[in-house]
Design a protein around this motif. Structure first.
Motif: not given
Length: 329
Positions: A297-315
């Motif tokens: 409990s008490g955990v907050t999740l959020k995405w960390r964006e890369q400089p290009d504004g995206k979160v996910f990138h092809k590996e």
């Protein structure tokens, strides 16, 4: 297949590490107040008057006050009701009968009688004296004298094991009957003050640091606790209307752990855009449910964006970007 594997970074924050060993933080207030005023001030400004749960905390409180140069008493959160009661908890007719001698009950917690005057006084419960038990019922007492010298508490235990309880005396007639069997000058009987003390914040701390056994009883119905800094912070009771400096406490917030986690998602043949805000929100929601199931409990999740504004990138893109960064160094 590698092109279908995307990397994202998720931040976990607000992950609190709880510990029962977190110390109170103490706050010295030099402005003299009575105990009730000090309690109100502490509750409005911090948490409450000081509660002390260990020797370590006692030393911490002393260290907090020491720079002020004060070498006398400060209010802490302790208080005690001056409630004389019978060992067998009798509260019926005659329960408030008293035959105190002049100047009694004094400053102690347990009832003793003087057989020469048949009057009562308060005395130090830890002292050893003979005592009078009841071997009948509350309605029909039968007094029994025990010549073995014991503390009041030990006498109470003995009477409860061998007879009924320590003697309850509800009238002049019963007082005469008790003294008719008492062979010693000063026997214990069943009257005593509620031995419990209480903390302002309703803590159930069992730590004790008493200076002595006496109490400023007199005609008061409640007394309030101080730490005597001139005597290693030992505790004792004062009249609650006394104006003294005091110590409040607050509880420090538990430390917060933050962690960054890389998330690898295998997309397969789906055309879903994982960087779509609605998709990212849905993934976070599902992860939050999993954490709740794991009782985190008490955990907050959020995405960390890369400089290009995206979160996910092809590996493979991510790998090339990391190689470029290394070559630029």
């Amino acid at each position: 297949m590698m092109k279908r594997i995307l990397l994202g970074v998720i931040c976990l924050s607000g992950w609190r590490i709880f510990s029962s060993c977190l110390l109170h933080q103490y706050h010295y207030v030099a402005d003299p107040m009575n105990w009730t005023e000090a309690q109100t001030y502490c509750r409005e400004t911090y948490t409450d008057l000081a509660t002390i749960e260990s020797t370590e905390e006692m030393n911490q409180l002393i260290s907090k006050v020491s720079p002020s140069g004060l070498n006398s008493e400060v209010w802490i959160g302790l208080y005690k009701y001056i409630d004389w009661r019978w060992s067998d908890n009798y509260t019926g007719p005659g329960a408030d009968y008293r035959n105190w001698r002049s100047g009694s009950p004094g400053n102690y917690l347990c009832g003793m009688s003087d057989t020469s005057t048949k009057q009562w006084w308060g005395w130090d419960c830890s002292s050893s004296y003979p005592f009078v038990c009841n071997n009948g019922t509350q309605k029909d007492p039968k007094f029994v004298y025990v010549s073995s010298a014991m503390s009041w508490t030990s006498a109470q235990k003995y009477c409860r094991e061998k007879f009924t309880d320590l003697a309850t005396v509800r009238s002049d007639a019963e007082n005469q009957a008790m003294h008719a069997v008492a062979l010693s000058a000063y026997p214990w009987f069943g009257l005593h003050i509620d031995p419990n003390s209480y903390w302002s914040d309703a803590s159930n701390s069992l730590f004790r640091h008493w200076e002595g056994a006496s109490l400023p009883v007199g005609s008061m119905s409640v007394v309030c606790g101080v730490a005597a800094l001139q005597n290693s912070g030992k505790w004792k009771f004062f009249q609650c209307e006394t104006r003294l400096p005091f110590v409040c406490y607050s509880v420090p917030p538990p430390p917060v752990k933050r962690q960054i986690v890389k998330l690898r998602i295998k997309r397969g043949g789906s055309s879903v855009d994982l960087n779509d805000p609605a998709v990212k929100a849905d993934i976070l929601k599902q992860l939050q449910v999993r954490l709740t199931e794991k009782r985190m409990s008490g955990v907050t999740l959020k995405w960390r964006e890369q400089p290009d504004g995206k979160v996910f990138h092809k590996e493979e893109e991510s790998s090339r970007r990391n190689k470029r960064k290394k070559s630029e160094l």
